[in-house]
Design an enzyme around this catalytic site. Structure first.
Site, mmCIF file in Angstrom:
data_model
loop_
_atom_site.group_PDB
_atom_site.id
_atom_site.type_symbol
_atom_site.label_atom_id
_atom_site.label_comp_id
_atom_site.label_asym_id
_atom_site.label_seq_id
_atom_site.Cartn_x
_atom_site.Cartn_y
_atom_site.Cartn_z
ATOM 1 C CE1 TYR A 38 -133.551 122.488 79.475
ATOM 2 C CE2 TYR A 38 -133.621 121.216 80.324
ATOM 3 C CZ TYR A 38 -134.179 121.677 79.732
ATOM 4 O OH TYR A 38 -135.515 122.078 79.647
ATOM 5 C CG ASP A 57 -138.369 122.107 77.905
ATOM 6 O OD1 ASP A 57 -138.896 121.117 78.088
ATOM 7 O OD2 ASP A 57 -138.423 123.001 78.248
ATOM 8 C CG ASP A 69 -138.015 136.691 68.755
ATOM 9 O OD1 ASP A 69 -137.863 135.882 67.736
ATOM 10 O OD2 ASP A 69 -138.099 137.696 68.840
ATOM 11 C CG ASP A 106 -144.740 121.858 77.066
ATOM 12 O OD1 ASP A 106 -143.606 121.108 76.684
ATOM 13 O OD2 ASP A 106 -145.137 121.815 78.167
ATOM 14 C CE LYS A 114 -133.764 137.150 70.317
ATOM 15 N NZ LYS A 114 -135.022 137.641 70.098
HETATM 16 C C1 IPM Z 1 -139.475 117.489 78.808
HETATM 17 C C2 IPM Z 1 -139.366 118.367 80.681
HETATM 18 C C3 IPM Z 1 -138.617 117.796 81.060
HETATM 19 C C4 IPM Z 1 -137.329 118.814 79.857
HETATM 20 C C5 IPM Z 1 -138.162 118.292 82.431
HETATM 21 C C6 IPM Z 1 -138.833 116.947 83.552
HETATM 22 C C7 IPM Z 1 -136.867 118.366 83.011
HETATM 23 O O1 IPM Z 1 -140.115 119.069 80.695
HETATM 24 O O2 IPM Z 1 -139.272 116.570 78.251
HETATM 25 O O3 IPM Z 1 -139.449 118.597 77.922
HETATM 26 O O4 IPM Z 1 -137.285 120.237 80.560
HETATM 27 O O5 IPM Z 1 -136.231 118.460 79.202
HETATM 28 MN MN MN Z 2 -140.380 120.204 78.675
#
Ligand code: IPM
Ligand code: MN
Length: 369
Positions: free
Chosen positions: A143, A246, A222, A250, A190
């Site tokens: 990042y 990240d 993975d 999700d 990884k």
């Molecule tokens: C998160 C979001 C952020 C990230 C974005 C909005 C920059 O997806 O907080 O997980 O990638 O960290």
């Molecule tokens: Mn995110």
């Protein structure tokens, strides 16, 4: 004992202001109940800040955040600035804030609520009892590494690079958490391909010597992505780099039934920020349909961080009560749906010990006595 805190409130974009308003109701209920003094200062960030100032992280916002004991953030991202080739984008506001506040550890707890497991697309027996925390490194890695293109525009690159101290400091936070949990830490990387991952293993191995009681295991990212769905109960504390965390967080939200449920805390040496894992859901903005649970739980995480555990517990219990009584927003239960603001009112009342009278299970029908 009454407590005074300065809190920066950054509602951001999309549904951010709506979920933040419900979080603030919970915060003020706690303030009233315990006689605390919370001094709130609101500021703009993200798309709305670009609209108003041309900068996703205006100087004044950064100053307010720097000066606060904690920062609350709603959500960031706007369809107006969705084109990823734009030079100025809302996400830069969030990334800049994380970096400027030194928030290197992002903590994302995931749990399957009994009442909701039927809503998950994953087989119920696989997720029932799942309860783990993802520790995502937040201010380094790909990042923030060098990125760019060659002069002819025939090549682009991003760099995943970690310094040993960046790995050590988050590893300590994760091991300490593991000590208070089931003493099981899984490093996700990884290492079969990436040098930076092999360096993570080496460095985490060293830190692990200080926590001999914690069982340390490793998984390739993975495989971890698959295990999260096949056997999420195997995880207690997961430690991983910025990009992997990240993506996996999700994915992990599917276990809880909705991305609208996942809170997060981001902490550094001095500062802290609390925000839902979900994004700004622009399609839902202004409709009063968003699920404010993740925002409200993020505020509970703030209280835990301040060692105000009873206050945090009040919020967790209020959310549990809502689930037990099927008080849910439309993402979780389209048939018995409460609006975002109704949900916030109910959580506020539960915290204050007011009795809730659910008159019927039709669309958001309730009264507060
Ligand atoms: C998160 C979001 C952020 C990230 C974005 C909005 C920059 O997806 O907080 O997980 O990638 O960290
Ligand atoms: Mn995110």
């Amino acid at each position: 004992m009454s407590v005074t805190k300065k809190i920066a409130v950054l509602p951001g974009d999309g549904i951010g202001p709506e979920v933040m308003a419900q979080g603030i109701k919970a915060l003020k209920a706690i303030e009233e109940k315990y006689g605390h003094s919370f001094h709130l200062k609101e500021a703009i960030i993200g798309g709305i800040a670009i609209d108003k100032t041309g900068n996703p992280l205006p100087k004044e916002t950064l100053e307010i955040a720097m000066d606060a004991d904690a920062v609350l953030l709603g959500a960031i991202g706007s369809p107006k600035y969705a084109d990823p080739t734009l030079k100025v984008r809302p996400e830069q506001g969030l990334l800049g804030l994380r970096k400027a506040l030194g928030l290197y550890a992002n903590i994302r707890p995931v749990k399957a609520y009994d009442k909701l497991i039927g809503l998950s697309p994953i087989k119920n027996e696989r997720i029932q009892g799942a309860d783990f925390v993802i520790f995502r490194e937040l201010t380094g890695g790909i990042y923030f590494g060098a990125s760019g293109r060659d002069a002819e525009n025939t090549e682009a690159y991003d760099t995943m690079s970690y310094k040993d101290y960046e790995i050590k400091r988050i590893a300590h936070v994760a091991f300490k958490s593991a000590m208070n949990r089931r003493k099981d830490l899984c490093l996700v990387d990884k290492a079969n391909v990436l040098e930076s991952s092999r360096f993570w293993r080496e460095t985490v191995d060293q830190v692990a010597k200080e926590y001999p009681e914690v069982k340390l295991s490793y998984l390739y990212v993975d495989n971890a992505a698959m295990q999260l769905i096949l056997n999420p109960k195997r995880f207690d504390v997961m430690l991983t780099a910025n990009l992997f965390g990240d993506i996996l967080s999700d994915e992990a939200s599917v276990i809880g039934g909705s991305l609208g449920l996942l809170p997060s805390a981001s902490v550094g040496e001095k500062r802290c920020l609390f925000e839902p894992v979900h994004g700004s859901f622009p399609e839902g903005a202004g409709k009063d349909i968003a699920n404010p649970t993740a925002m409200i739980l993020s505020i509970a995480m703030m209280f835990d961080h301040f060692e105000m555990h009873q206050e945090a517990k009040d919020i967790y219990e209020a959310i549990d009560t809502c689930m037990e009584k099927s008080i849910m927003t439309t993402d979780l239960n389209p048939e018995v749906s409460y609006s975002c603001s109704q949900f916030g009112d109910i959580v506020e009342s539960i915290i204050l010990g007011e009795e809730i009278n659910i008159k019927s299970v039709k669309q958001g029908s309730y009264s507060i006595i």
